[in-house]
Design a protein around this motif. Sequence first.
Motif, PDB file in Angstrom:
ATOM      1  N   ALA A 132       0.818  -1.213   0.000  1.00 40.71           N
ATOM      2  CA  ALA A 132       0.000   0.000   0.000  1.00 40.71           C
ATOM      3  C   ALA A 132       0.856   1.269   0.000  1.00 40.71           C
ATOM      4  N   LEU A 133       2.169   1.074  -0.004  1.00 40.61           N
ATOM      5  CA  LEU A 133       3.063   2.223   0.091  1.00 40.61           C
ATOM      6  C   LEU A 133       3.733   2.560  -1.234  1.00 40.61           C
ATOM      7  N   ASN A 134       3.181   2.031  -2.325  1.00 39.04           N
ATOM      8  CA  ASN A 134       3.735   2.395  -3.625  1.00 39.04           C
ATOM      9  C   ASN A 134       3.635   3.906  -3.828  1.00 39.04           C
ATOM     10  N   GLY A 135       4.750   4.514  -4.201  1.00 41.28           N
ATOM     11  CA  GLY A 135       4.773   5.950  -4.391  1.00 41.28           C
ATOM     12  C   GLY A 135       4.699   6.347  -5.855  1.00 41.28           C
ATOM     13  N   ALA A 136       4.946   7.621  -6.116  1.00 41.07           N
ATOM     14  CA  ALA A 136       4.929   8.146  -7.476  1.00 41.07           C
ATOM     15  C   ALA A 136       6.204   8.936  -7.721  1.00 41.07           C
TER      16      ALA A 136
END
Length: 320
Positions: A132-136
């Motif tokens: 759930a911590l995928n960033g951009a």
Amino acid sequence: MPLIYVTSTVHADTLAHAARVGDVVLGYGPDAVPFAEVQDRVDAVLLRAGAFGAAQMDACPRLRIVARHGAGFDTVDIPAATARGIWVTNTPGANSRAVAEHVFALVLSLARKLDIASAQTRGGAWSEHRAALNGAELHGRTLGLLGQGTIGRIVSDVGRALGMTVLVCDPAADPAQAGVVTFDRLLAEADVLSLHVPLLPSTRHIIDAQAIAAMKTGAILINTGRGGLVDEEALAQALISGKLGGAGLDVLEAENTDMIAPMAHNRLDIAGLPNLIVTPHVAGQTDEALIRVGQATVAQIATALSGGRPEFALNDPAGR
């Protein structure tokens, strides 16, 4: 010696410079002196926090200058000061780099979910919630700047260095300049929108429900300018609904409140919005910036008290 009243905490270097200009009285700390006790003898007010209006000016028969420790000047009644022959000054640009760097501290923290990741890790979760911590990445994204002053120009330089496309909306900008766009286009195309305009009647709540609705879904909003630029109730709803991916605020409409409990004005629940990062008006607060701002503020006071025109005068009380 003229009397200089310092309203709130400033760098020790600032006090040292002020002591060379006049007798310094502190309105903060263990030896704080209430303003009412010295108002009849005050020649200069070094104003970092709080407001200064006509009633306070009327109580100061010797007052010659209200010197803002910073760039913002909406907390001073400038027309009242002008009518009473009192200079009002600020220090534009002195903390610009510090604020610009803080903008990207907020942007990167939100884009990479650092605040959430840190809280989860401190709570004992290492790998359970990593998906759930995928960033951009910022590279290839569009950075929108509402306002192109000194801070905005530094922010645009950093954005380009990160590979971002920069768009600017500023009535003072040359419309032929590359990247200068209308407000509507800025809202529609910015992946990150950063606010760099003063708080005026025309800019209060310039980011309201209608403006947020026109923004990209998932966009990030950054405000290091003035709290009144953003309708905080509309912002909260956009963060809850997912319309905005995150917001980073260094300023609020109601500051100096308990950040653990919901805001006193019941618009932002700090604890209940994980995609919101709030810092307590410290964007310009680095040692380097505080020294520069303090020196510039004292320089304005010294000039006014010696009968000259301060370099960063916001008014013309003597009609000069």
